[in-house]
Design an enzyme around this catalytic site. Sequence first.
Site, PDB file in Angstrom:
ATOM      1  N   HIS A 122      53.756  40.658  44.170  1.00 59.95           N
ATOM      2  CA  HIS A 122      53.882  41.362  42.891  1.00 59.95           C
ATOM      3  C   HIS A 122      53.328  42.771  43.027  1.00 59.95           C
ATOM      4  O   HIS A 122      52.309  42.996  43.677  1.00 59.95           O
ATOM      5  CB  HIS A 122      53.174  40.601  41.764  1.00 59.95           C
ATOM      6  CG  HIS A 122      51.692  40.452  41.928  1.00 59.95           C
ATOM      7  ND1 HIS A 122      50.775  41.381  41.468  1.00 59.95           N
ATOM      8  CD2 HIS A 122      50.952  39.477  42.511  1.00 59.95           C
ATOM      9  CE1 HIS A 122      49.548  40.990  41.742  1.00 59.95           C
ATOM     10  NE2 HIS A 122      49.617  39.833  42.381  1.00 59.95           N
TER      11      HIS A 122
ATOM     12  N   GLU B 164      52.918  39.661  37.321  1.00 64.32           N
ATOM     13  CA  GLU B 164      52.236  38.430  37.731  1.00 64.32           C
ATOM     14  C   GLU B 164      50.855  38.312  37.121  1.00 64.32           C
ATOM     15  O   GLU B 164      50.419  37.219  36.745  1.00 64.32           O
ATOM     16  CB  GLU B 164      52.143  38.397  39.257  1.00 64.32           C
ATOM     17  CG  GLU B 164      51.593  37.094  39.846  1.00 64.32           C
ATOM     18  CD  GLU B 164      50.076  37.060  39.979  1.00 64.32           C
ATOM     19  OE1 GLU B 164      49.535  35.984  40.272  1.00 64.32           O
ATOM     20  OE2 GLU B 164      49.436  38.108  39.773  1.00 64.32           O
ATOM     21  N   GLU B 165      50.150  39.424  37.014  1.00 54.16           N
ATOM     22  CA  GLU B 165      48.749  39.389  36.594  1.00 54.16           C
ATOM     23  C   GLU B 165      48.572  38.895  35.170  1.00 54.16           C
ATOM     24  O   GLU B 165      47.514  38.361  34.828  1.00 54.16           O
ATOM     25  CB  GLU B 165      48.118  40.778  36.736  1.00 54.16           C
ATOM     26  CG  GLU B 165      47.987  41.272  38.166  1.00 54.16           C
ATOM     27  CD  GLU B 165      46.957  40.495  38.973  1.00 54.16           C
ATOM     28  OE1 GLU B 165      46.348  39.563  38.417  1.00 54.16           O
ATOM     29  OE2 GLU B 165      46.786  40.816  40.156  1.00 54.16           O
TER      30      GLU B 165
ATOM     31  N   GLU C 200      49.692  36.813  48.364  1.00 55.92           N
ATOM     32  CA  GLU C 200      48.816  37.092  47.243  1.00 55.92           C
ATOM     33  C   GLU C 200      47.492  37.668  47.724  1.00 55.92           C
ATOM     34  O   GLU C 200      47.264  37.851  48.913  1.00 55.92           O
ATOM     35  CB  GLU C 200      48.568  35.804  46.440  1.00 55.92           C
ATOM     36  CG  GLU C 200      49.309  35.744  45.118  1.00 55.92           C
ATOM     37  CD  GLU C 200      48.795  36.724  44.096  1.00 55.92           C
ATOM     38  OE1 GLU C 200      47.859  37.478  44.384  1.00 55.92           O
ATOM     39  OE2 GLU C 200      49.339  36.749  42.988  1.00 55.92           O
TER      40      GLU C 200
ATOM     41  N   HIS D 193      39.754  42.084  41.261  1.00 55.81           N
ATOM     42  CA  HIS D 193      40.041  42.651  39.938  1.00 55.81           C
ATOM     43  C   HIS D 193      39.034  43.730  39.529  1.00 55.81           C
ATOM     44  O   HIS D 193      38.763  43.896  38.341  1.00 55.81           O
ATOM     45  CB  HIS D 193      40.107  41.552  38.878  1.00 55.81           C
ATOM     46  CG  HIS D 193      41.357  40.732  38.945  1.00 55.81           C
ATOM     47  ND1 HIS D 193      41.618  39.711  38.056  1.00 55.81           N
ATOM     48  CD2 HIS D 193      42.416  40.774  39.784  1.00 55.81           C
ATOM     49  CE1 HIS D 193      42.785  39.157  38.349  1.00 55.81           C
ATOM     50  NE2 HIS D 193      43.297  39.796  39.402  1.00 55.81           N
TER      51      HIS D 193
END
Length: 1000
Positions: free
Chosen positions: A185, A231-232, A257, A330
């Site tokens: 992604h 995706e997130e 990923e 993140h």
Amino acid sequence: MKRAFSNPIGFTPLPVTIISSLVYTALFVALLVTHLVVPSAPRSPTPLSGVNLTEAWLDLQYISGAFHPYNSRRNDETRDWLLQRIEKILAESTTGLLFDRSRYLHDPQFRASIAKQNPVVIFSDVTSNATFSSAGKKPGDPGVSVYFEGTNIIAYIRGSEDGDEEWWNTGQQPPKREGVLVNAHYDSVSTGYGASDDGVGIVTILQLMKYFTSEAHKPKKGIVALFNNGEEDYLNGAQAFRKHPLSMFPKTFLNLEGAGAGGRAVMFRSTDTEVTKAYQKSRHPFASVLSGDAFKRGIIKSETDYRVFTERLGLRGLDVAFFEPRASYHTDRDDSKHTSIDSVWHMLSAAIPTLEALSSDNHSFVGKGSDSVWFDLFGEILAVFRLRILFALSVTLLVLAPLTLIVIGTVLYKVDKLYIFARSKQIERGEGDESVLLHGWKGFAQYPLLVVLASAAVIGLAFLVVKLNPYIVYSSPYAVWSMMLSAWVFVAWIVSCAADFLRPSALTRLYSLLWLFFVSWIILLAVTVLEKRENIAGGYFLVFYFAAIFLATTIAFLELFGLPRKFDYAEEVLPSDDERNPSRRPQSISSGQRLAQPSEEQQRPDNTTEEQRVEEDEEATETTSLLGHDRQTTFAHYPHQNPETNEAGAIDAIDESKVRKVYLGEQAWSWTLPTWLWVLQFLLLSIIPIVLVGEVALFLTSAVYQTLADGSSIMLPYFAIAIFTVLLLIPVSPFIHRYTYHIPTFLLLVFIGTLVYNLVVFPFSANNRLKVYFDQRVDLDTGVNTVTLTGIKDGSFLRDVAAALPSTAGQEISCIGSTLRSGLQQCSWHGLPPKVVPSPPPGLGIPPQFGYADWLSFNISRTTNTTRNEAHITLSGKNTRACKIEFDSPVSDFEVKGAAPEDRSERVPKEGSKEIRLWSRTWEKPWHVRVRWGNEKWSFMKQQQQRRQGLNGRVVCLWSDANDSGAIPALDEAWRFVPAWVAISKAKDGLVEGSKTFLI
């Protein structure tokens, strides 16, 4: 007795200490290097034809140059850049074709001819929309519904065995479903630059396109490269891919990923054995089935696109991702600075052979795959086999192992060499039976005491650290490891030495192995049941652990064949008939048991003269026996006890050459035991178990030690380390009573140092930052805005972080249990006004909050021409493409204008939806949503009651773009003023949420 260390591999202190220490050190170092050091990328920028690492690194730097969540302008720029990069790759590839694009679009015959020549078709998908839902967190809870407009980029690389048809343009099914999907992604989270999550995956796919579009590497089966967006937020991009015709073509997939920042990419999930074998061809495989079981059992709550591909599309495939350090996940540390070209190469070098294998296999992927077991060995070899093979091995060991020991024990008994559990040996003599003590029970109870006390010590340490400094493992997991390993060894050594001093035994090692065999057999039984009933493969290391214990125990039993027959030993120890005379017999015998006493000659010193002996014999007193002290005082037909009832006496009774082979204080019969077989036993017990257990231990440590910031159990990492400490050190425990004091003393010092460190050092650092979660909520009706930080609830850490922000000065910081993440707390205060929507010019002096009402507009009208509870909601937000509708009570159905038809079961879960999330590919789109509530199957009276109650809730729009300084001042302030040991991450899909309430 044996004291010297003349035999370099004898079972004596120096060889045992040196050999076992060297083996443990070598294995531990190898495991740590494998786990912590990423294999170096080749020096050449083009290690393979069609691959350019320099290009990949430059691409990664662009992708991670700014935050690019779906709801940001940078996301659109990233998409445009990707399309340009793909076009450039195709133009440079040896199979790329240049042609008239306009004619291609309007001339079907020309398009068909190009399709036969051109191996790559690019889809800029701006038409696929997905409506889907998920159930609530608990059974019976309402769920969440999502409407998403996708902006995926899809590249189809035609395989040599694929046809020339463009079936995707005809609405037909593909001729064969044998393709391979590779997915990553290109969106990031709003607080992370997305280098590892998932920029490395994106640049890997770009290089895969270069590789497979070169003439030398054309795949046999077609490859679908999916660059998905969204995706997130809710795996939205993969859900949108379901609506594209090309989703019907793949049979297998590889998902790339990231959940860390650099390191090795781990293959942590697989659907079956056959696809896992494709990854087996990786240059440096790194994998553990334990993580797959954790996802399968719901222990790991987070998800990837893997779930959509398996559950919604029915594909078979693999999940590969970076997974540590989680403290960077993140956050702003997920950038190219904190990853490396080595990590890029590790993922790319695994993806190329995996895709080659998946795209060239013609038979393995027919039908349903089999459950599998997989794990790597030192990052170089991947072991893959079916779970049913592991189950068969487990059952075989459960049956064969105890039977083998029983058979060997029976043979030993038959040949009179079963010394274990043997207290004595009786021999028939002319004057009666005589008994020789064998002391076969000595050493039996030592081992469980050793293990219990040493294990209790490390568990006690876990409780102690959790009580005094619970988060130290977050920054110093290896300090915790060192503390527990050193404590276990030292306590085990102290206990074993004390027991060996009090009751030395040549059978200590054998009894230790028997205890291990018994306990591990019970554990294996439980593992086997889980393999059969729950398809759990993560206990594979315990199966091999038991096999190693079984082999070592078998060798220990076979060692007993080297002992003399108990009858022969007793004959050798007992005096012969010629040596028997009244003067050499003990004073008393009762019921076949009499005190062990040396003869008078043994009692007297060698320099005693004959005259002195006579004088001693003549000095009688009132207590002198009437028969004299050299006479037998019992009846002759009573059985006689061995006159050598202690080891000293037995030693004196056997040949001096044999005495030298008996270890200090142990049973006299042990002189014939082999002194070198312990090395074989130790190697069997240590190498395979330590490698397998060590890899699992390190993997599990990396997976959980920084999840404390996510609200997971504080005890989990400490208990995991304590348990694996025991498993790692059990192999040395049967031999530790032979250790010299040097290693345990050194480990005592290590223990003291690490204990002090773990109890007093501040648990977070600039390299291991505590993650806290930011969000800002604005009530657009009242103008009140609230900033919230969510983090760990123990101690005052979170409150101290909030108090460090200038805007909190003079305010009361309210801290309560988190409403978003269980196990955490949230602290809130009145925040700095956000400026995510263009506000009046600063010169006018109008505060930003006076423009809040214009950020979101909506209208709600109830439908009156129907018997159902139904309403129409129109809403739009400025400078955003993400909104949502929240309800106080769940809705039973909804429809979005322009959405593709979906079954109601897709749109809303069984218990209804409490929230509808709306994602648009265009900015400031007006949404038209029709919602229904209540149950149409209810009685008329119940429907009317629900109708009178109406429907309450909020309309909310989200803003997620933090690239422009000053747009979200509260976030800018947090990044600037929080301590260096704190990292900021996003708490929700939107950094800022603006809401208005409604009532129907």
